[in-house]
Design a protein around this motif. Structure first.
Motif, PDB file in Angstrom:
ATOM      1  N   ASN A 153       0.826  -1.206   0.000  1.00  0.00           N
ATOM      2  CA  ASN A 153       0.000   0.000   0.000  1.00  0.00           C
ATOM      3  C   ASN A 153       0.863   1.259   0.000  1.00  0.00           C
ATOM      4  O   ASN A 153       0.540   2.250  -0.673  1.00  0.00           O
ATOM      5  N   GLU A 154       1.959   1.230   0.752  1.00  0.00           N
ATOM      6  CA  GLU A 154       2.892   2.357   0.739  1.00  0.00           C
ATOM      7  C   GLU A 154       3.521   2.509  -0.638  1.00  0.00           C
ATOM      8  O   GLU A 154       3.710   3.622  -1.141  1.00  0.00           O
ATOM      9  N   LYS A 165      -2.454  -2.471  -9.001  1.00  0.00           N
ATOM     10  CA  LYS A 165      -3.736  -2.419  -8.296  1.00  0.00           C
ATOM     11  C   LYS A 165      -4.298  -3.827  -8.084  1.00  0.00           C
ATOM     12  O   LYS A 165      -4.968  -4.093  -7.085  1.00  0.00           O
ATOM     13  N   ASP A 220       2.203   1.565  -3.482  1.00  0.00           N
ATOM     14  CA  ASP A 220       1.172   2.079  -4.380  1.00  0.00           C
ATOM     15  C   ASP A 220       1.014   3.583  -4.214  1.00  0.00           C
ATOM     16  O   ASP A 220       0.892   4.320  -5.197  1.00  0.00           O
ATOM     17  N   SER A 221       1.054   4.040  -2.977  1.00  0.00           N
ATOM     18  CA  SER A 221       0.944   5.483  -2.716  1.00  0.00           C
ATOM     19  C   SER A 221       2.114   6.232  -3.340  1.00  0.00           C
ATOM     20  O   SER A 221       1.952   7.331  -3.891  1.00  0.00           O
ATOM     21  N   GLY A 222       3.299   5.624  -3.269  1.00  0.00           N
ATOM     22  CA  GLY A 222       4.467   6.252  -3.863  1.00  0.00           C
ATOM     23  C   GLY A 222       4.354   6.356  -5.373  1.00  0.00           C
ATOM     24  O   GLY A 222       4.645   7.406  -5.965  1.00  0.00           O
ATOM     25  N   ARG A 234       1.698   6.530  -7.077  1.00  0.00           N
ATOM     26  CA  ARG A 234       0.637   7.490  -7.430  1.00  0.00           C
ATOM     27  C   ARG A 234       1.181   8.917  -7.524  1.00  0.00           C
ATOM     28  O   ARG A 234       0.555   9.790  -8.138  1.00  0.00           O
ATOM     29  N   LEU A 235       2.328   9.146  -6.905  1.00  0.00           N
ATOM     30  CA  LEU A 235       2.942  10.475  -6.961  1.00  0.00           C
ATOM     31  C   LEU A 235       3.654  10.725  -8.284  1.00  0.00           C
ATOM     32  O   LEU A 235       3.995  11.865  -8.615  1.00  0.00           O
TER      33      LEU A 235
END
Length: 227
Positions: free
Chosen positions: A175-176, A199, A178-180, A182-183
């Motif tokens: 999840n971390e 995803k 994926d968040s990265g 997304r940036l």
């Protein structure tokens, strides 16, 4: 210079170029074989008994990376340093595969994300383009995304092995990750397509964690987390 002389010169250039590419292919084939050997070593961690052997398997993989560094050093001698991108396609795939293997080893050892600098050091190459044979940002990111797929598989196999806390840790990590991602504004088409698969990895791992939760195994995971 006559037309015949001109084309004779061009033919000489093409022949020399083909010779360089053939020499590169030979070394890349050897690199691919070593990459397969490292993957074979690390794949054993997916077995029920493999979790206990993670430290020894990582040690073995690290030893094989010494071979990788030697082979990469040989590859560097096969083409002019300023023509890296001219021949990049020959080793792009294996370099991404090796970046994935380096990332997977580091994760298994410390459950952290390998940096691009660390991955380059493991492979015996540079980070800065001007210094020669280097690890492109795109190749590094592709390797990290391949690792994400491998971790989704590891989450499933962890349950089979009776390790119920690992899927939660993998879930938090992915999840971390994926968040990265997304940036990033990804415009590299192959990399973008590979990122789109992340995803599904996130969803697959979340399903594993959810299944553990409804089976009442979440308490065990929470206890481990508190510790």
């Amino acid at each position: 210079m006559s037309v015949t002389e001109m084309f004779s010169y061009i033919q000489g250039f093409l022949s020399a170029d083909q010779d360089v590419r053939e020499e590169i292919r030979k070394v890349v084939q050897v690199l691919e074989q070593t990459a397969r050997e490292i993957l074979t070593v690390l794949q054993s961690v997916h077995q029920p008994s493999g979790f206990k052997e993670i430290p020894s398997k990582c040690t073995k993989a690290r030893e094989l990376f010494c071979t990788v560094r030697t082979q990469v050093a040989d590859l560097k001698t096969k083409f002019p340093v300023e023509q890296y991108y001219r021949f990049h396609e020959h080793w792009r795939f294996v370099l991404q595969r090796l970046a994935f293997l380096a990332a997977f080893v580091v994760y298994l050892e410390s459950e952290t994300l390998v940096t691009r600098e660390e991955a380059a050091q493991i492979l015996g190459i540079e980070v800065v383009r001007e210094k020669g044979f280097h690890l492109d940002v795109e190749d590094y990111l592709a390797g990290v995304l391949i690792m994400a797929s491998e971790l989704s598989r590891l989450a499933v196999n962890s349950v089979t092995a009776g390790d119920y806390s690992r899927p939660l840790r993998i879930s938090n990590f992915i999840n971390e990750l994926d968040s990265g991602f997304r940036l990033l504004n990804l415009k590299n088409d192959p990399l973008r397509k590979r990122y789109d698969g992340l995803k599904y990895d996130v969803k697959k791992i979340e399903e594993v964690v959810y299944d553990l939760s409804i089976r009442g195994l979440a308490k065990e995971m929470d206890t481990v987390g508190d510790k």
